[in-house]
Write a protein that holds these residues in place. Sequence first.
Motif, mmCIF file in Angstrom:
data_model
loop_
_atom_site.group_PDB
_atom_site.id
_atom_site.type_symbol
_atom_site.label_atom_id
_atom_site.label_comp_id
_atom_site.label_asym_id
_atom_site.label_seq_id
_atom_site.Cartn_x
_atom_site.Cartn_y
_atom_site.Cartn_z
ATOM 1 N N THR A 61 6.619 -1.972 -7.773
ATOM 2 C CA THR A 61 5.937 -2.855 -6.838
ATOM 3 C C THR A 61 6.889 -3.995 -6.501
ATOM 4 O O THR A 61 7.444 -4.619 -7.408
ATOM 5 N N VAL A 73 3.004 -6.960 -0.532
ATOM 6 C CA VAL A 73 3.087 -6.216 -1.786
ATOM 7 C C VAL A 73 3.226 -4.741 -1.426
ATOM 8 O O VAL A 73 2.340 -4.164 -0.791
ATOM 9 N N ALA A 75 3.930 -1.018 -3.072
ATOM 10 C CA ALA A 75 4.036 -0.162 -4.248
ATOM 11 C C ALA A 75 4.623 1.180 -3.818
ATOM 12 O O ALA A 75 4.204 1.743 -2.807
ATOM 13 N N LYS A 85 4.519 5.185 -0.293
ATOM 14 C CA LYS A 85 4.434 3.718 -0.305
ATOM 15 C C LYS A 85 3.038 3.275 0.125
ATOM 16 O O LYS A 85 2.458 3.859 1.029
#
Length: 183
Positions: A61, A73, A75, A85
Amino acid sequence: MKGLVLSFALVALSALCASGDVPVQPDFKQDKILGKWYGIGLASNSAWFQAKKSLLKMCTTVITPTADGNLDVVATFPKQDRCEKKSMTYRKTERPGHYLSKSPRYGSDHNIRVVETNYDEYILMHTTKTKGTEVNTIVSLFGRDKSLRPELVEKFEQLAKEQGLSDANILILPQTDSCMSEA
């Protein structure tokens, strides 16, 4: 119709009550959580989590600031034979360490709290996710490295249990090299 309105009101109230007793890191410094983190632990009472937890692995992350002071953000996690993603924007609230977000993909609302961090080793986060009448609790543990001290993992498990999650709701994510350099 009255039943439906009452149902929504009860869900909203339960979400507020559930997240109302969750602490936020004192003197939280947003700029210190920026950068790359590894997903170490995940706990949730959602049906999706229970159905998929045997397939989940460690992810990366990356937290970056936005021009308006919020957080992006992203990940990156292994999914079958590829890296996927998931991006969200965490919008600041008046309380440092407390964020709100909406999943554009799933339409869910997220109430996110940084419960505890020492900035250079780990972050413990609590999220209340609401979609329609469904309210779920998510507790996450992130590390700057792929492994953390056992006492930090215990802290994560304890927080999850304090939020009403059981051992069956808690997962220490298996380490992997897949997608770790994608972030």
